[in-house]
Design a protein around this motif. Structure first.
Motif, PDB file in Angstrom:
ATOM      1  N   ALA A   1       0.803  -1.227   0.000  1.00  6.92           N
ATOM      2  CA  ALA A   1       0.000   0.000   0.000  1.00  6.92           C
ATOM      3  C   ALA A   1       0.828   1.265   0.000  1.00  6.92           C
ATOM      4  N   ARG A   2       2.117   1.178   0.332  1.00  5.55           N
ATOM      5  CA  ARG A   2       2.915   2.403   0.442  1.00  5.55           C
ATOM      6  C   ARG A   2       2.958   3.152  -0.888  1.00  5.55           C
ATOM      7  N   THR A   3       3.296   2.461  -1.956  1.00  2.00           N
ATOM      8  CA  THR A   3       3.314   3.047  -3.303  1.00  2.00           C
ATOM      9  C   THR A   3       2.832   1.978  -4.271  1.00  2.00           C
ATOM     10  N   PRO A   4       1.531   1.797  -4.398  1.00  3.49           N
ATOM     11  CA  PRO A   4       1.020   0.687  -5.209  1.00  3.49           C
ATOM     12  C   PRO A   4       1.413   0.814  -6.681  1.00  3.49           C
ATOM     13  N   ARG A   5       1.915  -0.278  -7.222  1.00  4.17           N
ATOM     14  CA  ARG A   5       2.208  -0.409  -8.644  1.00  4.17           C
ATOM     15  C   ARG A   5       1.043  -1.120  -9.303  1.00  4.17           C
ATOM     16  N   PRO A   6       1.011  -1.172 -10.641  1.00  2.85           N
ATOM     17  CA  PRO A   6      -0.102  -1.870 -11.295  1.00  2.85           C
ATOM     18  C   PRO A   6      -0.298  -3.300 -10.803  1.00  2.85           C
ATOM     19  N   LYS A   7       0.794  -4.019 -10.555  1.00  2.00           N
ATOM     20  CA  LYS A   7       0.630  -5.396 -10.077  1.00  2.00           C
ATOM     21  C   LYS A   7       0.076  -5.427  -8.649  1.00  2.00           C
ATOM     22  N   ASP A   8       0.374  -4.399  -7.850  1.00  2.00           N
ATOM     23  CA  ASP A   8      -0.181  -4.328  -6.497  1.00  2.00           C
ATOM     24  C   ASP A   8      -1.678  -4.037  -6.539  1.00  2.00           C
ATOM     25  N   GLU A   9      -2.074  -3.174  -7.464  1.00  2.00           N
ATOM     26  CA  GLU A   9      -3.501  -2.901  -7.645  1.00  2.00           C
ATOM     27  C   GLU A   9      -4.230  -4.166  -8.091  1.00  2.00           C
ATOM     28  N   ALA A  10      -3.590  -4.939  -8.964  1.00  2.00           N
ATOM     29  CA  ALA A  10      -4.194  -6.199  -9.400  1.00  2.00           C
ATOM     30  C   ALA A  10      -4.343  -7.167  -8.241  1.00  2.00           C
ATOM     31  N   ASP A  11      -3.334  -7.207  -7.376  1.00  2.00           N
ATOM     32  CA  ASP A  11      -3.408  -8.083  -6.205  1.00  2.00           C
ATOM     33  C   ASP A  11      -4.530  -7.639  -5.266  1.00  2.00           C
ATOM     34  N   PHE A  12      -4.638  -6.336  -5.051  1.00  2.00           N
ATOM     35  CA  PHE A  12      -5.692  -5.817  -4.173  1.00  2.00           C
ATOM     36  C   PHE A  12      -7.074  -6.157  -4.733  1.00  2.00           C
ATOM     37  N   ASP A  13      -7.260  -5.928  -6.031  1.00  2.00           N
ATOM     38  CA  ASP A  13      -8.553  -6.220  -6.651  1.00  2.00           C
ATOM     39  C   ASP A  13      -8.905  -7.693  -6.534  1.00  2.00           C
ATOM     40  N   ALA A  14      -7.909  -8.560  -6.695  1.00  2.00           N
ATOM     41  CA  ALA A  14      -8.178  -9.998  -6.696  1.00  2.00           C
ATOM     42  C   ALA A  14      -8.518 -10.530  -5.318  1.00  2.00           C
ATOM     43  N   VAL A  15      -7.852 -10.001  -4.286  1.00  2.00           N
ATOM     44  CA  VAL A  15      -8.020 -10.582  -2.956  1.00  2.00           C
ATOM     45  C   VAL A  15      -9.098  -9.890  -2.137  1.00  2.00           C
ATOM     46  N   LEU A  16      -9.476  -8.669  -2.508  1.00  2.00           N
ATOM     47  CA  LEU A  16     -10.463  -7.925  -1.719  1.00  2.00           C
ATOM     48  C   LEU A  16     -11.737  -8.731  -1.456  1.00  2.00           C
ATOM     49  N   PRO A  17     -12.297  -9.438  -2.442  1.00  2.00           N
ATOM     50  CA  PRO A  17     -13.544 -10.170  -2.172  1.00  2.00           C
ATOM     51  C   PRO A  17     -13.421 -11.281  -1.134  1.00  2.00           C
ATOM     52  N   VAL A  18     -12.209 -11.780  -0.876  1.00  2.00           N
ATOM     53  CA  VAL A  18     -12.073 -12.886   0.077  1.00  2.00           C
ATOM     54  C   VAL A  18     -11.622 -12.420   1.455  1.00  2.00           C
ATOM     55  N   LEU A  19     -11.376 -11.129   1.619  1.00  2.00           N
ATOM     56  CA  LEU A  19     -10.990 -10.625   2.934  1.00  2.00           C
ATOM     57  C   LEU A  19     -12.191 -10.604   3.874  1.00  2.00           C
ATOM     58  N   THR A  20     -11.969 -11.011   5.103  1.00  2.00           N
ATOM     59  CA  THR A  20     -13.024 -10.946   6.101  1.00  2.00           C
ATOM     60  C   THR A  20     -13.195  -9.514   6.589  1.00  2.00           C
ATOM     61  N   VAL A  21     -14.255  -9.270   7.341  1.00  2.00           N
ATOM     62  CA  VAL A  21     -14.461  -7.946   7.918  1.00  2.00           C
ATOM     63  C   VAL A  21     -13.285  -7.569   8.804  1.00  2.00           C
ATOM     64  N   GLY A  22     -12.796  -8.511   9.593  1.00  2.00           N
ATOM     65  CA  GLY A  22     -11.666  -8.231  10.471  1.00  2.00           C
ATOM     66  C   GLY A  22     -10.396  -7.911   9.702  1.00  2.00           C
ATOM     67  N   GLN A  23     -10.147  -8.628   8.620  1.00  2.00           N
ATOM     68  CA  GLN A  23      -8.967  -8.362   7.805  1.00  2.00           C
ATOM     69  C   GLN A  23      -9.057  -6.986   7.149  1.00  2.00           C
ATOM     70  N   ARG A  24     -10.229  -6.643   6.661  1.00  2.00           N
ATOM     71  CA  ARG A  24     -10.407  -5.326   6.035  1.00  2.00           C
ATOM     72  C   ARG A  24     -10.188  -4.210   7.056  1.00  2.00           C
ATOM     73  N   ARG A  25     -10.736  -4.392   8.240  1.00  2.00           N
ATOM     74  CA  ARG A  25     -10.597  -3.364   9.271  1.00  2.00           C
ATOM     75  C   ARG A  25      -9.131  -3.204   9.676  1.00  2.00           C
ATOM     76  N   TRP A  26      -8.427  -4.330   9.861  1.00  2.00           N
ATOM     77  CA  TRP A  26      -7.012  -4.259  10.252  1.00  2.00           C
ATOM     78  C   TRP A  26      -6.208  -3.519   9.198  1.00  2.00           C
ATOM     79  N   LEU A  27      -6.414  -3.861   7.922  1.00  2.00           N
ATOM     80  CA  LEU A  27      -5.645  -3.246   6.847  1.00  2.00           C
ATOM     81  C   LEU A  27      -5.957  -1.762   6.719  1.00  2.00           C
ATOM     82  N   ALA A  28      -7.225  -1.394   6.778  1.00  2.00           N
ATOM     83  CA  ALA A  28      -7.597   0.015   6.678  1.00  2.00           C
ATOM     84  C   ALA A  28      -6.985   0.821   7.813  1.00  2.00           C
ATOM     85  N   ASP A  29      -7.029   0.286   9.025  1.00  2.00           N
ATOM     86  CA  ASP A  29      -6.459   0.997  10.173  1.00  2.00           C
ATOM     87  C   ASP A  29      -4.942   1.103  10.043  1.00  2.00           C
ATOM     88  N   ALA A  30      -4.281   0.030   9.593  1.00  2.00           N
ATOM     89  CA  ALA A  30      -2.825   0.043   9.468  1.00  2.00           C
ATOM     90  C   ALA A  30      -2.380   1.042   8.402  1.00  2.00           C
TER      91      ALA A  30
END
Length: 207
Positions: A160-189
């Protein structure tokens, strides 16, 4: 290990297959996790992009495991970052060194990259923000094949520090499988660490 007289260039790379990495590290005496884009694919459960390298995460305190599982390889430390120098057998790498590049020999491509992370007792501690920490026992998960990988919210925190195109692709792919707790932890971090302005991932994580 013979110490070459001059540093090598930073390439080329020919990433080792995931199966080879698993075979080599399966006998390690400490915890290890597949990291980088491969960790995201293991979390998603499918391959969705090409990879320029393959990463393995270790805690700094376990760094000598690299020399044990790759005894006949060359190991080069990114010291300082952006340059490479030989890592001597038995040498303890200083805190500023976070990456080790490994290859079978001097005329072969780089095959495996090791990332070193910090810890205090039983906690993993982010080197980017010491307030971001969690029990080491929650740092990894296992694929259906039993492969240990870095949990996606921690891997995305690095990306997340400086997302590259491949990082954006990774985020898009994994976002649907993140739990509420995982999303909250990542957003806060992300919010606590990257303070240059609103991060585009946070709004999607909190949607």
């Amino acid at each position: 290990m013979t110490r070459p007289p001059h540093p090598p260039p930073l390439g080329p790379w020919d990433p080792a297959p995931l199966s080879e990495v698993v075979t080599r590290f399966s006998g390690a005496r400490s915890a290890w996790w597949v990291a980088g884009g491969f960790a995201i694919e293991l979390a998603v459960g499918r391959c969705f992009r090409s990879h320029d390298d393959i990463d393995v995460l270790l805690l700094r305190r376990d760094q000598r495991v690299v020399q044990e599982v790759l005894p006949d390889w060359q190991w080069w430390a990114a010291d300082p970052p952006g340059t490479l120098r030989p890592w001597a057998p038995g040498e303890v790498l200083p805190l500023g060194v976070h990456d080790i590049w490994c290859r079978p020999g001097p005329d072969t491509p780089w095959r495996i990259q090791i990332m070193l992370d910090e810890s205090e007792k039983q906690d993993w501690v982010s080197r980017r923000n010491p307030r971001i920490r969690r029990p080491v026992s929650t740092l990894g998960a296992h694929s259906v094949d039993g492969i240990p990988y870095l949990v996606p919210e921690v891997q995305l925190f690095y990306k997340a520090r400086t997302p590259r195109p491949k990082d954006e692709a990774d985020f898009d792919a994994v976002l649907p499988v993140l739990t509420v707790g995982q999303r909250r932890w990542l957003a806060d971090a992300i919010t606590d660490t990257y303070t240059s302005g609103p991060h585009p991932w946070v709004e999607r994580l909190r949607a």
